[in-house]
Design a protein around this motif. Structure first.
Motif, PDB file in Angstrom:
ATOM      1  N   PRO A  65      24.875 148.708  -2.592  1.00  0.00           N
ATOM      2  CA  PRO A  65      25.019 150.162  -2.761  1.00  0.00           C
ATOM      3  C   PRO A  65      23.694 150.881  -2.571  1.00  0.00           C
ATOM      4  O   PRO A  65      22.629 150.339  -2.870  1.00  0.00           O
ATOM      5  N   LEU A  66      23.765 152.108  -2.079  1.00  0.00           N
ATOM      6  CA  LEU A  66      22.561 152.898  -1.837  1.00  0.00           C
ATOM      7  C   LEU A  66      22.153 153.731  -3.048  1.00  0.00           C
ATOM      8  O   LEU A  66      21.081 154.332  -3.055  1.00  0.00           O
ATOM      9  N   THR A  67      23.024 153.821  -4.053  1.00  0.00           N
ATOM     10  CA  THR A  67      22.714 154.554  -5.284  1.00  0.00           C
ATOM     11  C   THR A  67      23.090 153.701  -6.487  1.00  0.00           C
ATOM     12  O   THR A  67      23.749 152.669  -6.342  1.00  0.00           O
ATOM     13  N   ASN A  68      22.687 154.146  -7.669  1.00  0.00           N
ATOM     14  CA  ASN A  68      23.064 153.454  -8.906  1.00  0.00           C
ATOM     15  C   ASN A  68      24.372 153.975  -9.494  1.00  0.00           C
ATOM     16  O   ASN A  68      24.759 153.585 -10.592  1.00  0.00           O
ATOM     17  N   ILE A  69      25.060 154.857  -8.782  1.00  0.00           N
ATOM     18  CA  ILE A  69      26.268 155.487  -9.314  1.00  0.00           C
ATOM     19  C   ILE A  69      27.419 154.489  -9.405  1.00  0.00           C
ATOM     20  O   ILE A  69      27.689 153.732  -8.471  1.00  0.00           O
ATOM     21  N   ASN A  70      28.093 154.509 -10.562  1.00  0.00           N
ATOM     22  CA  ASN A  70      29.344 153.758 -10.746  1.00  0.00           C
ATOM     23  C   ASN A  70      30.460 154.657 -10.223  1.00  0.00           C
ATOM     24  O   ASN A  70      30.923 155.555 -10.923  1.00  0.00           O
ATOM     25  N   THR A  71      30.864 154.446  -8.991  1.00  0.00           N
ATOM     26  CA  THR A  71      31.785 155.376  -8.333  1.00  0.00           C
ATOM     27  C   THR A  71      33.124 155.501  -9.049  1.00  0.00           C
ATOM     28  O   THR A  71      33.809 156.514  -8.895  1.00  0.00           O
ATOM     29  N   GLN A  72      33.507 154.498  -9.842  1.00  0.00           N
ATOM     30  CA  GLN A  72      34.800 154.563 -10.529  1.00  0.00           C
ATOM     31  C   GLN A  72      34.814 155.603 -11.647  1.00  0.00           C
ATOM     32  O   GLN A  72      35.870 155.884 -12.214  1.00  0.00           O
ATOM     33  N   HIS A  73      33.650 156.176 -11.937  1.00  0.00           N
ATOM     34  CA  HIS A  73      33.584 157.251 -12.936  1.00  0.00           C
ATOM     35  C   HIS A  73      33.568 158.633 -12.286  1.00  0.00           C
ATOM     36  O   HIS A  73      33.496 159.648 -12.979  1.00  0.00           O
ATOM     37  N   ILE A  74      33.635 158.689 -10.959  1.00  0.00           N
ATOM     38  CA  ILE A  74      33.506 159.984 -10.278  1.00  0.00           C
ATOM     39  C   ILE A  74      34.655 160.919 -10.612  1.00  0.00           C
ATOM     40  O   ILE A  74      34.436 162.091 -10.977  1.00  0.00           O
ATOM     41  N   TYR A  75      35.888 160.456 -10.502  1.00  0.00           N
ATOM     42  CA  TYR A  75      37.031 161.345 -10.724  1.00  0.00           C
ATOM     43  C   TYR A  75      37.070 161.836 -12.174  1.00  0.00           C
ATOM     44  O   TYR A  75      37.291 163.027 -12.433  1.00  0.00           O
ATOM     45  N   LYS A  76      36.824 160.926 -13.103  1.00  0.00           N
ATOM     46  CA  LYS A  76      36.849 161.297 -14.528  1.00  0.00           C
ATOM     47  C   LYS A  76      35.779 162.352 -14.830  1.00  0.00           C
ATOM     48  O   LYS A  76      36.029 163.317 -15.554  1.00  0.00           O
ATOM     49  N   THR A  77      34.599 162.172 -14.248  1.00  0.00           N
ATOM     50  CA  THR A  77      33.516 163.127 -14.475  1.00  0.00           C
ATOM     51  C   THR A  77      33.854 164.480 -13.875  1.00  0.00           C
ATOM     52  O   THR A  77      33.586 165.534 -14.471  1.00  0.00           O
ATOM     53  N   SER A  78      34.452 164.457 -12.684  1.00  0.00           N
ATOM     54  CA  SER A  78      34.872 165.709 -12.039  1.00  0.00           C
ATOM     55  C   SER A  78      35.852 166.476 -12.903  1.00  0.00           C
ATOM     56  O   SER A  78      35.719 167.687 -13.100  1.00  0.00           O
ATOM     57  N   ARG A  79      36.850 165.780 -13.442  1.00  0.00           N
ATOM     58  CA  ARG A  79      37.860 166.424 -14.287  1.00  0.00           C
ATOM     59  C   ARG A  79      37.226 166.981 -15.564  1.00  0.00           C
ATOM     60  O   ARG A  79      37.560 168.086 -16.003  1.00  0.00           O
ATOM     61  N   LEU A  80      36.313 166.220 -16.149  1.00  0.00           N
ATOM     62  CA  LEU A  80      35.672 166.659 -17.388  1.00  0.00           C
ATOM     63  C   LEU A  80      34.888 167.947 -17.162  1.00  0.00           C
ATOM     64  O   LEU A  80      35.025 168.918 -17.913  1.00  0.00           O
ATOM     65  N   VAL A  81      34.078 167.975 -16.113  1.00  0.00           N
ATOM     66  CA  VAL A  81      33.269 169.161 -15.826  1.00  0.00           C
ATOM     67  C   VAL A  81      34.163 170.348 -15.486  1.00  0.00           C
ATOM     68  O   VAL A  81      33.916 171.480 -15.921  1.00  0.00           O
ATOM     69  N   SER A  82      35.219 170.113 -14.717  1.00  0.00           N
ATOM     70  CA  SER A  82      36.141 171.193 -14.359  1.00  0.00           C
ATOM     71  C   SER A  82      36.776 171.798 -15.600  1.00  0.00           C
ATOM     72  O   SER A  82      36.846 173.026 -15.748  1.00  0.00           O
ATOM     73  N   ASN A  83      37.235 170.947 -16.513  1.00  0.00           N
ATOM     74  CA  ASN A  83      37.910 171.441 -17.716  1.00  0.00           C
ATOM     75  C   ASN A  83      36.964 172.177 -18.658  1.00  0.00           C
ATOM     76  O   ASN A  83      37.321 173.218 -19.223  1.00  0.00           O
ATOM     77  N   LEU A  84      35.749 171.646 -18.831  1.00  0.00           N
ATOM     78  CA  LEU A  84      34.834 172.262 -19.794  1.00  0.00           C
ATOM     79  C   LEU A  84      34.191 173.537 -19.255  1.00  0.00           C
ATOM     80  O   LEU A  84      33.858 174.438 -20.025  1.00  0.00           O
ATOM     81  N   THR A  85      34.003 173.615 -17.957  1.00  0.00           N
ATOM     82  CA  THR A  85      33.389 174.820 -17.388  1.00  0.00           C
ATOM     83  C   THR A  85      34.426 175.858 -16.982  1.00  0.00           C
ATOM     84  O   THR A  85      34.087 177.029 -16.775  1.00  0.00           O
TER      85      THR A  85
END
Length: 541
Positions: free
Chosen positions: A274-294
């Protein structure tokens, strides 16, 4: 330090630049919740806020530094202008972090120098290194940004960067502040910096950019090809005006096309690392969390995380996908954490099973929050036979992660039809404990509900956005409602979810009013600190 590293640093500024989106204001607990999820996502740096801007921002950065900035956690960053007061505030707020970074900036474009800073180039050449050196007295890790670099004279830019690095900057960030550049121009700017700043090998080259022309992600990927090794981005691309470069698009672009990008990072083309340290399986969950809270709604056709990102309507596409997903899908939905929506719980499930599943989904809740969510779960289980992970996520976001409950919806009832006038009756409990009831007629049931609530609460506002989307498929699906209100130039968002869209609409509206009312109280306390009485609530006639 050298820029020869073969991976990309992900610098997330959702909590700083992203929060500057109109209506996206977050309280301290919400910021902490997002910061924890960003840590699970694997971002390298969290820009937690602008400590000098307000006591609330200072406290938020300090708490994130203390609870998320642990030894093996991300670097916690605070923004500061090139002034001693700003830098000192950032240094104090970041003190609890195991790894703290001060990000200081000053404009370098002629238009900013003339009209915003009212300073000369010579003055900037003095201020930048002096303030970088001052920041180094608080932390070892200092990032310097020449604001509006995309419209700055390159030769002047090279001078400023050389002095900042000599003064101790470990990262130099090149911002396309107004989203003006094109990919070829931005790539050339980064290449010019690498070739013309003598000490550039002593710092990481970072990029920051806005999406005013829809080119932010393309600009960043071109910057990577030319030597940038840190990308400053936000979840869902939120931010001022048209937003920032979207983290999920950058990460998945680098992930899916890593064989293309490998040579630019000195790797063998065939490398699967991988080119980054991101755990891609957390991407959708993080997107939903930020969308809901903001309260920032994600458009259905949004790349990577939109509702339609993995949907196929065309018969030809459907046929191809059924035969082999690779015919029309360049990435697996599961790679971003988008599950098959498997049923996990039902009405007979107990509190322990419920709590365990929430923990598996990455939610860290207090006992009180678990109790609130469990009550909502049981209520939903009586209405739906099949409870999914998405339903559970919606329960947590709508029931637990909400603003302080100043006004509380006690009762809502509507009457409507094609031969009747939509009428709504609501009962609201006010901050002083009084229950008030009123009714109103509207153009539809939701309009009638909102008019009735306004008659009770009596806080002037304009409804500027109303969106509804279903969490899952089926007639019994939970409907999520997000609304945005404007009051005296400021925007406040509200969110709720329920199998009854009318109830969800009412709850979302009350949530937004609670944010508005809390802000009004805060304004009164700032002007008259001795006043502890709440803003007066007058029942409508």
């Amino acid at each position: 330090m050298t820029t020869s590293q073969d991976r990309i640093i992900i610098f997330d500024t959702t909590l700083r630049d992203g929060e500057q989106s109109p209506g996206a204001a977050l309280n301290i607990d919400e910021k902490l919740t997002i910061a924890r999820q960003l840590s699970r996502l694997g971002v390298d740096v969290i820009e937690a806020g602008f400590p000098y801007s307000s006591p609330g921002d200072f406290e938020a950065v300090q708490k994130i530094a203390e609870t998320v900035g642990v030894e093996n956690g991300p670097t916690i960053c605070g923004l500061a202008r090139t002034t001693r007061a700003d830098i000192e505030a950032a240094g104090k707020a970041l003190k609890p972090a195991a790894k703290g970074r001060i990000h200081t900036f000053i404009a370098t474009s002629d238009i900013h120098l003339a009209y915003k800073l009212k300073k000369t180039r010579a003055e900037v050449l003095e201020i930048a290194p002096e303030m970088v050196a001052y920041a180094k007295t608080f932390v070892d890790d200092v990032e310097f940004s020449p604001e509006d670099a995309g419209r700055s004279d390159p030769e002047f830019l090279y001078q400023v960067l050389e002095l900042a690095i000599a003064a101790g900057a470990t990262t130099v960030n090149i911002p396309d502040t107004v989203g003006y550049t094109t990919p070829a121009e931005f790539g050339a700017l980064i290449r010019g910096i690498k070739e013309n700043v003598p000490n550039i090998d002593q710092a990481i080259i970072s990029v920051h950019g806005h999406n005013d022309l829809g080119l932010a992600v393309a600009n960043f990927l071109e910057a990577v090809k030319n030597g940038a090794r840190q990308l400053e981005c936000t979840i869902n691309g939120i931010g001022e005006r048209a937003g920032n470069a979207a983290l999920e698009e950058l990460v998945m672009g680098l992930h899916v096309r890593r064989q293309y990008f490998n040579p630019f990072l000195g790797r063998p083309p065939e490398s699967e690392a991988p080119l980054t340290n991101i755990n891609t399986q957390h991407i959708y969950k993080t997107s939903r969390l930020v969308s809901n809270l903001t309260g920032m709604f994600v458009q259905p056709n949004k790349a990577i995380v939109g509702a339609n990102a993995f949907a196929h309507e065309s018969g030809i596409h459907q046929d191809g996908v059924l035969k082999n997903k690779l015919t029309y899908e360049i990435m697996d939905a599961q790679s971003i954490g988008l599950t098959d929506n498997q049923i996990v719980l039902g009405k007979l499930s107990g509190r322990h099973a419920f709590q365990t599943r929430l923990q598996e989904l990455g939610f860290e809740l207090s006992d009180e929050e678990i109790n609130k969510a469990f009550i909502k779960f049981k209520d939903l289980a009586d209405k739906k036979k099949e409870i999914t992970d998405w339903d559970l996520e919606s329960i947590v976001n709508s029931e637990v992660r909400q603003p302080p409950e100043l006004f509380r919806l006690e009762f809502v009832q509507v009457s409507c039809g094609d031969r009747s006038r939509p009428t709504a009756t609501v009962s609201i409990r006010t901050p002083d404990g009084e229950e008030l009831t009123d009714a109103a007629i509207g153009t539809g049931p939701v309009d009638a509900v909102y008019k009735a609530i306004n008659r009770v609460v009596n806080v002037p506002n304009d409804l500027i956005e109303f969106t509804v989307q279903s969490v899952t498929a089926g007639i019994d699906a939970i409907g999520e409602v997000t609304i945005r209100l404007r009051h005296e130039g400021r925007v406040y968002s509200g969110h709720s979810a329920n199998t009854d869209i009318i109830v969800a609409s009412a709850e979302a509206y009350v949530n937004a009013l609670n944010r508005l009312y809390a802000a009004l109280q805060s304004d009164v306390e700032k002007i008259h600190p001795q006043k502890s009485q709440p803003v007066e609530v007058v029942a409508g006639s």
